[in-house]
Design a protein around this motif. Sequence first.
Motif, PDB file in Angstrom:
ATOM      1  N   THR A  52       0.836  -1.196   0.000  1.00  0.00           N
ATOM      2  CA  THR A  52       0.000   0.000   0.000  1.00  0.00           C
ATOM      3  C   THR A  52       0.874   1.249   0.000  1.00  0.00           C
ATOM      4  O   THR A  52       1.705   1.431   0.898  1.00  0.00           O
ATOM      5  CB  THR A  52      -0.908   0.026   1.242  1.00  0.00           C
ATOM      6  OG1 THR A  52      -1.676  -1.170   1.298  1.00  0.00           O
ATOM      7  CG2 THR A  52      -1.834   1.233   1.203  1.00  0.00           C
ATOM      8  N   ASN A 105      -4.688   9.509 -10.859  1.00  0.00           N
ATOM      9  CA  ASN A 105      -5.682   8.596 -10.316  1.00  0.00           C
ATOM     10  C   ASN A 105      -6.366   9.143  -9.067  1.00  0.00           C
ATOM     11  O   ASN A 105      -7.206   8.477  -8.479  1.00  0.00           O
ATOM     12  CB  ASN A 105      -5.042   7.243 -10.009  1.00  0.00           C
ATOM     13  CG  ASN A 105      -4.636   6.518 -11.268  1.00  0.00           C
ATOM     14  OD1 ASN A 105      -5.484   6.088 -12.042  1.00  0.00           O
ATOM     15  ND2 ASN A 105      -3.340   6.400 -11.502  1.00  0.00           N
ATOM     16  N   THR A 156      -5.271   8.248  -3.260  1.00  0.00           N
ATOM     17  CA  THR A 156      -4.831   6.850  -3.292  1.00  0.00           C
ATOM     18  C   THR A 156      -3.941   6.570  -2.081  1.00  0.00           C
ATOM     19  O   THR A 156      -3.179   7.423  -1.654  1.00  0.00           O
ATOM     20  CB  THR A 156      -4.027   6.566  -4.579  1.00  0.00           C
ATOM     21  OG1 THR A 156      -4.844   6.825  -5.718  1.00  0.00           O
ATOM     22  CG2 THR A 156      -3.549   5.113  -4.637  1.00  0.00           C
ATOM     23  N   CYS A 171     -10.650  -1.556 -10.657  1.00  0.00           N
ATOM     24  CA  CYS A 171     -10.209  -1.146  -9.313  1.00  0.00           C
ATOM     25  C   CYS A 171      -9.497  -2.272  -8.579  1.00  0.00           C
ATOM     26  O   CYS A 171      -8.561  -2.029  -7.813  1.00  0.00           O
ATOM     27  CB  CYS A 171     -11.396  -0.672  -8.480  1.00  0.00           C
ATOM     28  SG  CYS A 171     -12.164   0.851  -9.046  1.00  0.00           S
ATOM     29  N   ASP A 218      -6.397  -1.260  -6.415  1.00  0.00           N
ATOM     30  CA  ASP A 218      -5.555  -0.198  -6.950  1.00  0.00           C
ATOM     31  C   ASP A 218      -5.195   0.809  -5.862  1.00  0.00           C
ATOM     32  O   ASP A 218      -4.603   1.838  -6.148  1.00  0.00           O
ATOM     33  CB  ASP A 218      -6.239   0.506  -8.124  1.00  0.00           C
ATOM     34  CG  ASP A 218      -7.539   1.206  -7.719  1.00  0.00           C
ATOM     35  OD1 ASP A 218      -7.946   1.101  -6.543  1.00  0.00           O
ATOM     36  OD2 ASP A 218      -8.158   1.858  -8.582  1.00  0.00           O
ATOM     37  N   TYR A 219      -5.611   0.495  -4.608  1.00  0.00           N
ATOM     38  CA  TYR A 219      -5.326   1.320  -3.423  1.00  0.00           C
ATOM     39  C   TYR A 219      -6.035   2.675  -3.466  1.00  0.00           C
ATOM     40  O   TYR A 219      -5.760   3.558  -2.653  1.00  0.00           O
ATOM     41  CB  TYR A 219      -3.817   1.538  -3.234  1.00  0.00           C
ATOM     42  CG  TYR A 219      -3.029   0.261  -3.273  1.00  0.00           C
ATOM     43  CD1 TYR A 219      -3.080  -0.641  -2.216  1.00  0.00           C
ATOM     44  CD2 TYR A 219      -2.235  -0.056  -4.384  1.00  0.00           C
ATOM     45  CE1 TYR A 219      -2.360  -1.835  -2.254  1.00  0.00           C
ATOM     46  CE2 TYR A 219      -1.520  -1.245  -4.420  1.00  0.00           C
ATOM     47  CZ  TYR A 219      -1.586  -2.127  -3.355  1.00  0.00           C
ATOM     48  OH  TYR A 219      -0.874  -3.305  -3.395  1.00  0.00           O
ATOM     49  N   GLY A 220      -6.952   2.836  -4.421  1.00  0.00           N
ATOM     50  CA  GLY A 220      -7.632   4.116  -4.544  1.00  0.00           C
ATOM     51  C   GLY A 220      -8.779   4.284  -3.572  1.00  0.00           C
ATOM     52  O   GLY A 220      -9.199   3.342  -2.883  1.00  0.00           O
ATOM     53  N   LYS A 271     -11.598   3.600   0.838  1.00  0.00           N
ATOM     54  CA  LYS A 271     -10.555   2.780   0.227  1.00  0.00           C
ATOM     55  C   LYS A 271     -11.142   1.570  -0.494  1.00  0.00           C
ATOM     56  O   LYS A 271     -12.072   0.929  -0.024  1.00  0.00           O
ATOM     57  CB  LYS A 271      -9.582   2.269   1.296  1.00  0.00           C
ATOM     58  CG  LYS A 271      -8.470   3.209   1.680  1.00  0.00           C
ATOM     59  CD  LYS A 271      -7.380   3.311   0.621  1.00  0.00           C
ATOM     60  CE  LYS A 271      -6.665   1.994   0.435  1.00  0.00           C
ATOM     61  NZ  LYS A 271      -5.947   1.532   1.634  1.00  0.00           N
TER      62      LYS A 271
END
Length: 382
Positions: free
Chosen positions: A76, A96, A99, A217, A233-235, A279
């Motif tokens: 992460t 992005n 994140t 994602c 995608d840690y977004g 998240k």
Amino acid sequence: MSRAEARRQAEALQALGAKLFTDPHLSASGKLSCASCHDPAHGFSPANALPVQMGGADMKQPGTRAVPSLTYLEATPPFTEHFFESEDDGDESVDNGPTGGLTWDGRVDRGRDQARIPLLSAHEMANRNPAEVAGRLEKAGYAAALRRILGVKLATPDQVFDAAAEAIEVYEQDYRVFYPYSSKYDAFLAGKATLSPAEARGLALFEDPAKGNCASCHISERAPNGTPPSFTDYGLIAIGVPRNRAIPVNADPNHFDLGLCGPDRTDFKDRKEYCGLFKTPSLRNVALRQSFMHNGGFHSLRQVLEFYVERDTDPGKWYGRKPDGTVDKYDDLPAAYHGNVNTDPPFDRKPGDKPALDAAEIDDVIAFLGTLTDGYKAAAAR
């Protein structure tokens, strides 16, 4: 310190961190440990289907969010408002957005900082301050062990507390336990397993931008350097999850959990464009969970997938009603923030449209998600 000495110190700290992780005596109630909510047998998620877990000094205080898994957090990135990632190292043209970070709102970047949160939370382990935690560590002999391992005095309660949090962090960095990459899907990627027809169909639907579009994602391909996917995608993203009225704090109609813009995180409380973002969790070991989403409002993978494909085609199935009887779409998000909600496929349809996945296709995606559970062992050859 030599490499060998550093390795021995890390191993000792890791072993002590494992003890701290499972010891309920570090809580005010004497009944709640990290492992109480992060059960190793359930992918370090809760072992029950409660939307939020109970804690506090009397073990009667409900939480406000579902407990996330602690697995596959090793890669992460630190939280950033503007995250650029591309297979082309020279291409930083795609922003992005928010994140990274740990917890549902990404408010801490390190495991040691994450460990501090439940230790001091009034509805979790309920210690009043670091000094109270340090006192419990001293009484149990952990403080002495930390001094011995680290070779420092740890003269103040804050130093003892910080050292314990570091030990828990080191334990959570044990790849054998927290990120072994030992699922059937990993064996499949390594050419050591074959997906069943249903699993293979599910993977195709998972990755198809016009169908599940899950991989947009929950990334399912190896990184360019060969690293196995973490299935996130840690977004941070807003998907308009329905309000969970089983959470006691939601009895107040004026209370809203807005994720990145509060209430637990305060540095973005005035950033309207961040309200409702949470998240994207890893989907590894997701089949071991019994509650899903940041508010624990869903209790099966089927329910989650049905929401994804029916949120916009049949909103009346998922949301409450306004006083005039109309559907209160996105009923856990004030109207001022509805524009933040994601509308990419499969969230790109209108009431009455055909959902992106039918029941049989949902079965296949669920079959695929079952391949992400760690501990896979190939059937013995006959």
